[in-house]
Design an enzyme around this catalytic site. Structure first.
Site, short mmCIF file in Angstrom:
data_model
loop_
_atom_site.label_atom_id
_atom_site.label_comp_id
_atom_site.label_asym_id
_atom_site.label_seq_id
_atom_site.Cartn_x
_atom_site.Cartn_y
_atom_site.Cartn_z
N ARG A 72 25.91 41.54 2.74
CA ARG A 72 27.34 41.21 2.70
C ARG A 72 27.50 40.10 3.74
NH1 ARG A 72 29.14 45.27 -0.66
NH2 ARG A 72 28.29 47.34 -0.32
N GLY A 104 33.32 41.21 -4.64
CA GLY A 104 33.23 40.37 -3.44
C GLY A 104 32.39 39.13 -3.72
N THR A 126 26.90 46.32 -10.04
CA THR A 126 27.44 47.29 -9.08
C THR A 126 27.46 48.66 -9.73
OG1 THR A 126 29.47 48.10 -8.02
CG2 THR A 126 29.79 46.47 -9.72
N ASP A 128 29.57 50.81 -9.26
CA ASP A 128 30.95 51.30 -9.34
C ASP A 128 31.59 51.11 -10.71
OD1 ASP A 128 30.63 51.77 -6.62
OD2 ASP A 128 31.60 49.90 -6.02
#
Ligand code: F6P
Length: 321
Positions: A72, A104, A126, A128
């Protein structure tokens, strides 16, 4: 277009390596050069950029994580950071980018692409599954399978001790993992941020199960500030006289060999990403909708809400009697 760069960014997800392999090989097949950028945007800023040939991506389709690492990168949010990144792209002769990651990653990609007029294509990676414009993101299916394997094991001890278990799963602010894993593992309930569940309602569900001679209960809880997570729910249930056990699955959900579905999805999306660059598309994310590849502008993928299917919540409730 002569040379493309590829990077993985944000939380790793099973299937990222399969996507990297697909992007690399599709690009080479089309006569392009490929450069892998290590550690996401961080490596773009620090210049960790390595030419890739087909053999660099041999034997990785089955590996979890990402062989080119991820990070990140707060520096990429700054003008200074992006300027440095652009200078490295020019130095390396990279004229198009494929970025594999989540919201992001695409937020950064959209700004960068506009600021420096460089074509960037996104592949949703991801666990998610929280990106609008695609039915599935890479890693989601594998994570779901990891979760249900863990829940199956917990069920053995839950039923032996006749206990109530709260199992917390990832998802950031989205309940896709919790809701679908609850259905797939035969759990009694799912607590997700998108649908408010008061402790009284949860209690009713649990009581209902016990009355029907179930001697144990499993509830999946999404991490998130809205649900408060499994520990907070456990505290509230304790006040009502329950003695729940809590398991937080954590980063185990991000690891492991990708499922067949994730490998195939990654392979298709990698091909589509290079095709998109060759077709002079820019600032779009590759999606899969009703098994068809789609292209969705970054702005939409990031800013639009992806709703959970409320009908699945009803299915779970119905089957947990
Ligand atoms: O976005 C993937 C994810 O695993 C989320 O589900 C979770 O909230 C977050 O990343 C954890 O991030 P980190 O590994 O940086 O703690």
């Amino acid at each position: 277009m002569k040379c493309i760069g590829v990077l993985t960014s944000g939380g790793d997800a099973p299937g990222m390596n399969a996507a990297l392999r697909s992007v690399t090989r599709t690009a080479i097949f089309n006569g392009l050069k490929v450069k892998a950028i290590y550690r996401g945007y961080k490596g773009l800023i620090t210049g960790e950029i390595v030419p890739f040939e087909t053999q660099n991506v041999s034997n990785i389709i089955q590996q979890g994580g990402t062989i080119i690492k991820t990070a990140r990168c707060p520096e990429f949010h700054t003008l200074e950071g992006r300027k440095q990144a652009y200078e490295n792209l020019v130095k390396e002769g990279i004229d198009g980018l494929v970025v594999i990651g989540g919201d992001g990653t695409f937020t950064g990609a959209r700004i960068f692409s506009q600021e420096y007029n460089i074509p960037v294509i996104g592949i949703p990676g991801t666990i998610d599954n929280d990106l609008y414009g695609t039915d599935y993101t890479l890693g989601y299916d594998t994570a779901l399978n990891t979760i249900i394997q863990a829940v199956d094991k917990i069920r053995d001890t839950a039923s032996s001790h006749e206990r109530l278990f709260l199992i917390e799963v990832m998802g950031r602010d989205a309940g896709f993992l919790a809701l679908n894993a609850a259905i797939a593992s035969g759990a009694e309930a799912a607590i997700i941020p998108e649908i408010a569940t008061e402790v009284d309602q949860l209690e009713q569900l649990i009581q209902h199960g016990f009355r029907k001679s179930k001697n144990s209960s499993i509830v999946l809880v999404s991490e998130s500030d809205v649900t408060g997570g499994a520990l907070a729910i456990a505290d509230r249930l304790k006040c009502k006289g329950y003695d729940p056990r809590v398991t937080i699955l954590g980063h185990i959900q991000r690891g492991g060999s990708p499922s067949a579905l994730d490998r195939i999805l990654a392979s298709r999306m990698g091909v589509a990403a290079v095709d998109a660059l060759l077709d002079e598309q820019r600032s779009v994310m590759i999606g899969i909708v009703n098994n068809e590849i789609t292209y969705i502008p970054f702005t939409k993928a990031i800013k639009s809400e992806k709703p959970v299917d409320k009908y699945l919540f009803d299915v779970l409730k119905l089957l947990s009697i």
